[in-house]
Motif scaffolding. Structure first.
Motif, PDB file in Angstrom:
ATOM      1  N   GLU A 153       0.826  -1.185   0.019  1.00  0.00           N
ATOM      2  CA  GLU A 153      -0.072   0.128   0.033  1.00  0.00           C
ATOM      3  C   GLU A 153       0.765   1.127  -0.067  1.00  0.00           C
ATOM      4  O   GLU A 153       0.703   2.128  -0.719  1.00  0.00           O
ATOM      5  CB  GLU A 153      -0.887  -0.140   1.329  1.00  0.00           C
ATOM      6  N   PRO A 154       1.813   1.554   0.988  1.00  0.00           N
ATOM      7  CA  PRO A 154       2.691   2.590   0.796  1.00  0.00           C
ATOM      8  C   PRO A 154       3.571   2.868  -0.462  1.00  0.00           C
ATOM      9  O   PRO A 154       3.640   3.821  -0.890  1.00  0.00           O
ATOM     10  CB  PRO A 154       3.380   2.571   2.101  1.00  0.00           C
ATOM     11  N   ILE A 155       4.288   1.619  -0.891  1.00  0.00           N
ATOM     12  CA  ILE A 155       4.958   1.502  -1.992  1.00  0.00           C
ATOM     13  C   ILE A 155       4.218   1.917  -3.098  1.00  0.00           C
ATOM     14  O   ILE A 155       4.720   2.738  -4.029  1.00  0.00           O
ATOM     15  CB  ILE A 155       5.910   0.242  -2.007  1.00  0.00           C
ATOM     16  N   PHE A 156       3.030   1.512  -3.326  1.00  0.00           N
ATOM     17  CA  PHE A 156       2.306   1.809  -4.584  1.00  0.00           C
ATOM     18  C   PHE A 156       1.973   3.072  -4.616  1.00  0.00           C
ATOM     19  O   PHE A 156       1.964   4.002  -5.764  1.00  0.00           O
ATOM     20  CB  PHE A 156       1.045   0.934  -4.594  1.00  0.00           C
ATOM     21  N   HIS A 157       1.372   3.867  -3.513  1.00  0.00           N
ATOM     22  CA  HIS A 157       1.027   5.310  -3.375  1.00  0.00           C
ATOM     23  C   HIS A 157       2.262   6.113  -3.285  1.00  0.00           C
ATOM     24  O   HIS A 157       2.010   7.220  -3.784  1.00  0.00           O
ATOM     25  CB  HIS A 157       0.097   5.428  -2.139  1.00  0.00           C
ATOM     26  N   PHE A 158       3.260   5.279  -3.054  1.00  0.00           N
ATOM     27  CA  PHE A 158       4.665   6.318  -3.324  1.00  0.00           C
ATOM     28  C   PHE A 158       5.019   6.530  -4.617  1.00  0.00           C
ATOM     29  O   PHE A 158       5.450   7.560  -5.054  1.00  0.00           O
ATOM     30  CB  PHE A 158       5.807   5.629  -2.571  1.00  0.00           C
ATOM     31  N   ALA A 159       4.586   5.441  -5.605  1.00  0.00           N
ATOM     32  CA  ALA A 159       4.887   5.540  -6.909  1.00  0.00           C
ATOM     33  C   ALA A 159       3.593   6.523  -7.627  1.00  0.00           C
ATOM     34  O   ALA A 159       3.997   7.028  -8.598  1.00  0.00           O
ATOM     35  CB  ALA A 159       4.886   4.015  -7.492  1.00  0.00           C
ATOM     36  N   ASN A 160       2.401   6.396  -7.141  1.00  0.00           N
ATOM     37  CA  ASN A 160       1.338   7.159  -7.897  1.00  0.00           C
ATOM     38  C   ASN A 160      -0.030   7.180  -6.878  1.00  0.00           C
ATOM     39  O   ASN A 160      -0.166   6.074  -6.405  1.00  0.00           O
ATOM     40  CB  ASN A 160       0.851   6.099  -9.019  1.00  0.00           C
ATOM     41  N   ASN A 161      -0.380   8.448  -6.603  1.00  0.00           N
ATOM     42  CA  ASN A 161      -1.461   8.638  -5.953  1.00  0.00           C
ATOM     43  C   ASN A 161      -2.127  10.031  -6.511  1.00  0.00           C
ATOM     44  O   ASN A 161      -1.430  10.495  -7.536  1.00  0.00           O
ATOM     45  CB  ASN A 161      -1.187   8.941  -4.463  1.00  0.00           C
ATOM     46  N   PRO A 162      -3.191  10.411  -5.923  1.00  0.00           N
ATOM     47  CA  PRO A 162      -3.970  11.510  -6.675  1.00  0.00           C
ATOM     48  C   PRO A 162      -3.197  12.807  -6.742  1.00  0.00           C
ATOM     49  O   PRO A 162      -3.146  13.698  -7.653  1.00  0.00           O
ATOM     50  CB  PRO A 162      -5.215  11.820  -5.838  1.00  0.00           C
ATOM     51  N   ASP A 163      -2.257  13.119  -5.962  1.00  0.00           N
ATOM     52  CA  ASP A 163      -1.400  14.261  -5.747  1.00  0.00           C
ATOM     53  C   ASP A 163      -0.247  14.019  -6.790  1.00  0.00           C
ATOM     54  O   ASP A 163      -0.053  15.308  -7.521  1.00  0.00           O
ATOM     55  CB  ASP A 163      -0.781  14.306  -4.378  1.00  0.00           C
ATOM     56  N   ALA A 180       1.876   9.528   0.225  1.00  0.00           N
ATOM     57  CA  ALA A 180       1.502   8.274   0.036  1.00  0.00           C
ATOM     58  C   ALA A 180       1.131   7.429   1.315  1.00  0.00           C
ATOM     59  O   ALA A 180      -0.114   6.740   1.305  1.00  0.00           O
ATOM     60  CB  ALA A 180       3.116   7.532  -0.120  1.00  0.00           C
ATOM     61  N   TYR A 181       1.417   8.030   2.380  1.00  0.00           N
ATOM     62  CA  TYR A 181       0.779   7.438   3.574  1.00  0.00           C
ATOM     63  C   TYR A 181      -0.696   7.995   4.126  1.00  0.00           C
ATOM     64  O   TYR A 181      -1.708   7.300   4.725  1.00  0.00           O
ATOM     65  CB  TYR A 181       1.469   7.790   4.944  1.00  0.00           C
ATOM     66  N   LYS A 182      -0.951   9.333   3.466  1.00  0.00           N
ATOM     67  CA  LYS A 182      -2.218   9.800   3.749  1.00  0.00           C
ATOM     68  C   LYS A 182      -3.168   9.098   2.808  1.00  0.00           C
ATOM     69  O   LYS A 182      -4.273   8.623   3.603  1.00  0.00           O
ATOM     70  CB  LYS A 182      -2.189  11.331   3.140  1.00  0.00           C
TER      71      LYS A 182
END
Length: 562
Positions: A153-163, A180-182
């Motif tokens: 979860e953190p590593i995926f959002h570290f790569a790509n998230n809405p921001d 990523a953590y948010k």
């Protein structure tokens, strides 16, 4: 009461009373409203069960398994298209209804008028110790998810998230860690536990305080009265059982995939993974048979023996694994991340919980909609599908707790435990990528293997294998705890709330049903097929949960006013 309603209620009562081959769990009327009476068989194969509630889900699942088995490719494609249609048309519903569940639980736990109400009699003491209680809730509710997603979860959002999609931060860059953590906590914080919480709180109150059967339909009795004793009540419980089956199937599917990756990390046996590093179908099916067999044995031992014992082992091994990451992982970075994440999450929660991206307009609208469908909508469907199982389980183990205790123990504490996992395990993986040590090894690995890739980088080969063995054991106990709890809950729903009815033959039948369904869907399209069935199947129960929340609030306020 209107004449029409009296006639309908009389028809329901007469229909039930004329069924000579059934017995009724009669419950005294409350506040001039007819109580819930559920017909169950007094002899035969379904003795102690409601025949309709027990049989209809099996017929649905049997039809699905046959259809998928006869044409797996076509079934996988159709399920995916149905998932896309559901996501496109009901994204807003999923977003807003989960926000509603969260608000209801928090308000009931904070508001002094309701917070001190006990789930049970005023002088009743909790059945389980605090440690066992928390262990059982966490293990059944989300334990498997932590082993799979504490890194992913953190590593995926570290790569790509809405921001990053909006260009506010940079992918795989240090400025993206807090975001990523948010977003990771959005999916594993208060909202998922509120999905479980609203069901568990409703069932606990109506069963222990109002004397109704411990089954989903009882929570709707204040809204629909005697109708919950007949066909309408059957439909509610059937929807709950089907949601439980699809939600638990996805969880077990992810679990057996990671189990295969764990065995590969320990043994190096090539038949466990394919050339791309993903677990093979054979490996997944072997793991599935192993887990379901153990789950049936545990379920037959009951709640106070097998499940309690396994839950305590789960929590102990979890603490050991986290301690390992505290010693060998990026501890200072993890502690920073932990406290920043709490602040960032709480500040952003209202906006994250109520924003719906439609995909209309110029980019990045389409990309944001796609991200939300793949992550938030998938998760909300997952937690909703899991809610009848976990919620009823929480109700069973929470008797004697106040609503405030329940909200703290069933929402806030598990959210913090999830953050601890994300902080120490996920932050270690992110730190390895930021420092260049990982060089994309973790980010580019299959989701089932990311945790093992992380420990391979921070430990010597010998220690990495030793820790992998512990993680595999922990994963197996989490899987068995979830599966056997699910089987017991399904039997409880099908037997009109009878908590003591196990019957080995019905435990084994449900174990076989789970194995056939998961195996068929894995063969048809892997985890994509399982995800599709769950997102579609969770939708009806999300409506039931909304009604449960309204019914609970209405009843609590009414009872408190007396």
């Amino acid at each position: 009461m209107s004449l029409f309603k009296k006639i309908i209620n009389r028809i329901n009562i007469t229909t039930i009373e004329k069924r000579g081959d059934h017995i009724l769990d009669q419950v005294e009327s409350i506040d001039n409203q007819p109580a819930v009476a559920i017909a169950t068989e007094k002899s035969g194969f379904y003795e102690g069960f409601n025949r309709i509630v027990a049989m209809v889900p099996k017929l649905f699942i049997a039809a699905l398994v046959v259809w998928v088995g006869l044409s797996p490719s076509a079934a996988g494609e159709l399920l995916l298209s149905m998932q896309n249609w559901t996501t496109a048309n009901f994204a807003g519903w999923y977003i807003y209804i989960t926000a509603f569940y969260t608000l209801v639980c928090l308000v009931l736990g904070i508001w002094s008028r309701t917070a001190h109400i006990k789930l049970g009699k005023a002088d009743e003491l909790p059945e389980f110790s605090m440690f066992t209680w928390l262990s059982m809730m966490f293990g059944a509710g989300i334990g498997i998810g932590m082993l799979t997603y504490s890194t992913a979860e953190p590593i995926f959002h570290f790569a790509n998230n809405p921001d990053t999609i909006k260009g506010l931060t940079n992918s795989l860059n240090e400025d993206n860690v807090r975001n990523a953590y948010k977003w990771a906590l959005l999916h594993y914080g208060l909202t998922p536990w509120a999905c479980y919480g609203v069901v568990g709180m409703s069932l606990g109150y109506f069963s222990y305080n109002r004397g109704l059967p411990l089954t989903i339909r009882s929570a709707l009795q204040p809204l629909f009265g005697r109708a919950m004793s007949g066909s309408a009540g059957h439909v509610v419980d059937i929807v709950a059982i089907l949601a439980t089956i699809v939600g638990l199937s996805v969880t077990i599917g992810y679990g057996v995939s990671q189990l295969a990756s764990g065995f590969f990390n320990i043994s190096g046996a090539q038949w466990l993974v394919d050339d791309s590093g993903k677990p093979t179908l054979v490996a997944q099916l072997v793991g599935l048979i192993l887990i379901i067999s153990a789950s049936c044995l545990s379920a037959m031992s009951g709640l106070k023996k097998g499940i309690k014992w396994l839950s305590n082992i789960n929590m102990g091994l979890s603490v050991f694994v986290i301690a390992f990451f505290v010693i060998f992982g990026a501890t200072f970075f993890a502690l920073q991340t932990f406290f920043y994440a709490i602040w960032d999450y709480l500040v952003a929660l209202p906006a994250m919980s109520t924003t719906v991206w439609s995909g209309e307009g110029p980019e990045p609208a389409t990309a944001l909609q796609s991200w939300q469908g793949a992550w938030s909508i998938f998760y909300w469907a997952w937690w909703i599908a899991f809610a009848p199982f976990v919620g009823l389980f929480l109700a069973r183990v929470s008797r004697g707790r106040t609503i405030r205790e329940y909200v703290i123990g069933a929402m806030i504490t598990p959210s913090l435990i999830c953050l601890v996992w994300f902080a120490f395990v996920g932050a270690t993986a992110i730190d390895l990528e930021l420092s260049g040590i990982a060089q994309g090894t973790i980010v580019n690995a299959d989701i089932s293997a990311q945790l093992f890739k992380t420990i391979n980088l921070i430990l010597s080969p010998e220690l990495a294998v030793a820790l992998s063995v512990i993680i595999v054991v922990l994963l197996m106990t989490f899987l068995v705890t979830s599966a056997d709890s699910g089987i017991l809950i399904i039997n409880t729903l099908a037997s009109g709330g009878n908590q003591g009815l196990k019957q080995a033959k019905h435990v084994i039948i449900w174990g076989v049903i789970f194995a056939l369904l998961i195996g068929a869907l894995l063969s048809a399209g892997g985890m994509d097929a399982l995800r599709s069935v769950m997102i579609i199947g969770a939708l009806p129960f999300s409506v039931v949960m909304g009604l449960m929340a309204i019914s609970l609030v209405k009843t609590l306020l009414s009872d408190k006013a007396e």
